[in-house]
Design a protein around this motif. Structure first.
Motif, PDB file in Angstrom:
ATOM      1  N   UNK A 141       0.864  -1.480  -0.017  1.00  0.00           N
ATOM      2  CA  UNK A 141       0.155   0.091   0.035  1.00  0.00           C
ATOM      3  C   UNK A 141       0.740   1.413   0.184  1.00  0.00           C
ATOM      4  N   UNK A 142       2.243   1.085   0.154  1.00  0.00           N
ATOM      5  CA  UNK A 142       3.000   2.265  -0.045  1.00  0.00           C
ATOM      6  C   UNK A 142       3.460   2.575  -1.395  1.00  0.00           C
ATOM      7  N   UNK A 143       3.320   3.976  -1.912  1.00  0.00           N
ATOM      8  CA  UNK A 143       3.720   4.120  -2.956  1.00  0.00           C
ATOM      9  C   UNK A 143       5.334   4.632  -2.993  1.00  0.00           C
ATOM     10  N   UNK A 193      13.207  -7.086   8.993  1.00  0.00           N
ATOM     11  CA  UNK A 193      12.907  -6.151   8.025  1.00  0.00           C
ATOM     12  C   UNK A 193      11.771  -6.679   7.254  1.00  0.00           C
ATOM     13  N   UNK A 194      11.737  -7.721   6.640  1.00  0.00           N
ATOM     14  CA  UNK A 194      10.361  -8.295   5.804  1.00  0.00           C
ATOM     15  C   UNK A 194       9.375  -8.165   6.723  1.00  0.00           C
ATOM     16  N   UNK A 195       9.421  -8.661   8.019  1.00  0.00           N
ATOM     17  CA  UNK A 195       8.119  -8.654   8.812  1.00  0.00           C
ATOM     18  C   UNK A 195       7.839  -6.827   9.257  1.00  0.00           C
ATOM     19  N   UNK A 196       8.674  -6.231   9.406  1.00  0.00           N
ATOM     20  CA  UNK A 196       8.499  -4.868   9.636  1.00  0.00           C
ATOM     21  C   UNK A 196       7.654  -4.062   8.296  1.00  0.00           C
ATOM     22  N   UNK A 197       8.077  -4.406   7.421  1.00  0.00           N
ATOM     23  CA  UNK A 197       7.578  -4.088   6.264  1.00  0.00           C
ATOM     24  C   UNK A 197       6.167  -4.650   5.934  1.00  0.00           C
ATOM     25  N   UNK A 198       5.776  -5.932   6.317  1.00  0.00           N
ATOM     26  CA  UNK A 198       4.453  -6.477   6.261  1.00  0.00           C
ATOM     27  C   UNK A 198       3.667  -5.778   7.388  1.00  0.00           C
ATOM     28  N   UNK A 199       4.025  -5.500   8.503  1.00  0.00           N
ATOM     29  CA  UNK A 199       3.167  -4.975   9.551  1.00  0.00           C
ATOM     30  C   UNK A 199       3.299  -3.438   9.407  1.00  0.00           C
ATOM     31  N   UNK A 200       3.905  -3.024   8.319  1.00  0.00           N
ATOM     32  CA  UNK A 200       3.800  -1.437   8.360  1.00  0.00           C
ATOM     33  C   UNK A 200       4.559  -0.779   9.364  1.00  0.00           C
ATOM     34  N   UNK A 201       5.202  -1.372  10.102  1.00  0.00           N
ATOM     35  CA  UNK A 201       6.166  -0.574  11.028  1.00  0.00           C
ATOM     36  C   UNK A 201       6.973   0.383  10.276  1.00  0.00           C
ATOM     37  N   UNK A 202       7.418   0.013   8.947  1.00  0.00           N
ATOM     38  CA  UNK A 202       8.245   0.919   8.295  1.00  0.00           C
ATOM     39  C   UNK A 202       7.839   1.012   6.890  1.00  0.00           C
ATOM     40  N   UNK A 203       8.099   1.891   5.967  1.00  0.00           N
ATOM     41  CA  UNK A 203       7.432   1.918   4.705  1.00  0.00           C
ATOM     42  C   UNK A 203       8.680   1.289   3.664  1.00  0.00           C
ATOM     43  N   UNK A 204       9.767   1.363   3.979  1.00  0.00           N
ATOM     44  CA  UNK A 204      10.885   0.752   3.056  1.00  0.00           C
ATOM     45  C   UNK A 204      11.799   0.089   3.925  1.00  0.00           C
ATOM     46  N   UNK A 220       3.120 -10.189  -1.952  1.00  0.00           N
ATOM     47  CA  UNK A 220       3.127  -9.362  -3.343  1.00  0.00           C
ATOM     48  C   UNK A 220       1.528  -9.029  -3.569  1.00  0.00           C
ATOM     49  N   UNK A 221       0.722 -10.307  -2.937  1.00  0.00           N
ATOM     50  CA  UNK A 221      -0.737 -10.380  -3.232  1.00  0.00           C
ATOM     51  C   UNK A 221      -1.462  -9.179  -2.449  1.00  0.00           C
ATOM     52  N   UNK A 222      -0.638  -8.613  -1.369  1.00  0.00           N
ATOM     53  CA  UNK A 222      -1.339  -7.675  -0.700  1.00  0.00           C
ATOM     54  C   UNK A 222      -0.823  -6.206  -1.081  1.00  0.00           C
ATOM     55  N   UNK A 223       0.338  -6.268  -2.107  1.00  0.00           N
ATOM     56  CA  UNK A 223       0.721  -4.788  -2.514  1.00  0.00           C
ATOM     57  C   UNK A 223       2.110  -4.776  -2.241  1.00  0.00           C
ATOM     58  N   UNK A 224       2.718  -5.541  -1.730  1.00  0.00           N
ATOM     59  CA  UNK A 224       4.149  -5.372  -1.507  1.00  0.00           C
ATOM     60  C   UNK A 224       4.953  -5.228  -2.722  1.00  0.00           C
ATOM     61  N   UNK A 225       6.103  -4.350  -2.851  1.00  0.00           N
ATOM     62  CA  UNK A 225       6.797  -4.547  -3.968  1.00  0.00           C
ATOM     63  C   UNK A 225       8.159  -4.226  -3.544  1.00  0.00           C
ATOM     64  N   UNK A 226       9.062  -4.145  -4.781  1.00  0.00           N
ATOM     65  CA  UNK A 226      10.483  -4.278  -4.409  1.00  0.00           C
ATOM     66  C   UNK A 226      10.847  -3.421  -5.699  1.00  0.00           C
TER      67      UNK A 226
END
Length: 353
Positions: A141-143, A193-204, A220-226
């Motif tokens: 969900x982060x652009x 780091x991946x868990x912090x991203x998935x939980x939106x603790x961080x954006x990047x 990725x199905x939730x909108x995660x990108x790289x």
């Protein structure tokens, strides 16, 4: 006021390391009993009988086992299951380690915290921009489509480690400073780091290795990108305490180890099936598919005989970190023992054994 670099983490880690390693700690006296080796003296080429090195380089240990070279050393090796700058520096301070395998940042931070060290081997990746060590994971969900989009974002940051320095370099490359983002201090180990991203603790967050693949597959199905950062992030070094190099016996043994380390790097590239099965699957517990992905990600190793460009890039990292942390500028060349400059490359040409 300068921002202090943290001393080695503390008590719990120190106790664990000391308990695990003190039993094999080298004696305070030089192993050979010989006079100190001057920093400008030629490297000895003969390793005296009874010499031992304690080495924290788990991946190379497995490579040497698989290639059959692990029993060819003229000295004894005690293998320590250590990796990363903080653990390695702690073991150095405990007089419980001779050689550590790290990226470019630990030698800088060791120097800033009063631990004199020297780099004795350097390896990189051929075509490093197409074979990055890390990519930038973006939370669902982060652009963030370009580096300019990092402005205003919460970014995972690990001081004293390669990922933390990479974040500062990426910000500079994007024309941003740390004041344009929110740095969230988190350890970069494991799945943090991946868990912090998935939980939106961080954006990047910069994520590496198999986590790059797994992050997109899982979230990725939730909108995660790289996205790729477009910078070189490929240094791999062996470093030692400066005091260790004063022992002529250990200096000679380190020379022999550097040569074997270079050959091991080449062996893993030339024997991908054996490396995947023996290291990624058997030793690391990954799937064969994950191993194949990591071999492709790493690409071909480059062990240069001339460190000039590497030192210049290292200086850029030092300058960025010094500016952002308030620590003094140091000369990158002072971190390298140039007597070892050609050892790895010579080994690949068959000139060092």
């Amino acid at each position: 006021m300068p921002v202090p670099i943290r001393p080695p983490r503390a008590a719990a880690l120190a106790v664990l390391l000391l308990a695990a390693l003190t039993a094999c700690a080298p004696p305070g006296a030089r192993a050979s009993g010989a006079p100190k080796l001057a920093p400008d003296a030629p490297l000895p080429t003969t390793v005296p009988e009874g010499t031992k090195l304690i080495v924290g380089d788990p991946a190379t240990k497995v490579a040497l086992q698989l290639s059959g070279e692990i029993d060819d050393f003229s000295f004894a090796i005690e293998w320590a299951n250590l990796s990363g700058g903080p653990q390695t520096s702690e073991a150095f301070r405990a007089d419980a380690l001779d050689v550590g395998a790290v990226a470019e940042i630990p030698a800088i931070h060791a120097t800033w915290t009063g631990l004199p060290v020297k780099i004795v081997a350097s390896r990189f990746r051929k075509d490093p921009l197409n074979h990055p060590t890390y990519e930038l994971g973006v939370a669902p969900g982060v652009h963030v489509k370009t580096l300019a989009d990092l402005r205003g974002k919460k970014i995972a940051y690990s001081p004293g480690q390669a990922q933390g320095a990479l974040v500062l370099k990426v910000l500079k490359h994007a024309g941003l400073t740390k004041d344009d983002v929110t740095l969230v201090e988190l350890p970069s180990t494991g799945d943090v780091y991946p868990n912090a991203l998935a939980s939106k603790q961080v954006d990047v967050a910069p994520i590496g290795g198999v986590n790059i693949k797994r992050y997109v597959t899982k979230f990725g199905r939730d909108g995660a990108t790289i996205i790729r950062h477009g910078l070189r992030d490929d240094p791999a070094h062996l470093y030692v305490r400066t005091s260790t190099l004063e022992d002529p016996a250990k200096a000679a043994a380190i020379r022999e180890y550097v040569a074997a380390w270079a050959r091991a790097s080449r062996w893993t590239y030339e024997h991908p099936k054996e490396w995947i099965a023996g290291y990624y699957v058997k030793d690391q517990g990954l799937s064969e598919a994950d191993g194949q992905y990591l071999v492709g990600l790493a690409g071909e190793p480059d062990v240069p005989a001339d460190w000039s460009e590497a030192i210049a890039r290292h200086q850029e990292s030092i300058d960025i970190l010094a500016k952002e942390t308030g620590n003094p500028r140091i000369e990158a060349e002072d971190l390298y023992d140039l007597r070892y400059e050609t050892v790895g490359a010579d080994a690949l040409e068959g000139g060092t054994r």
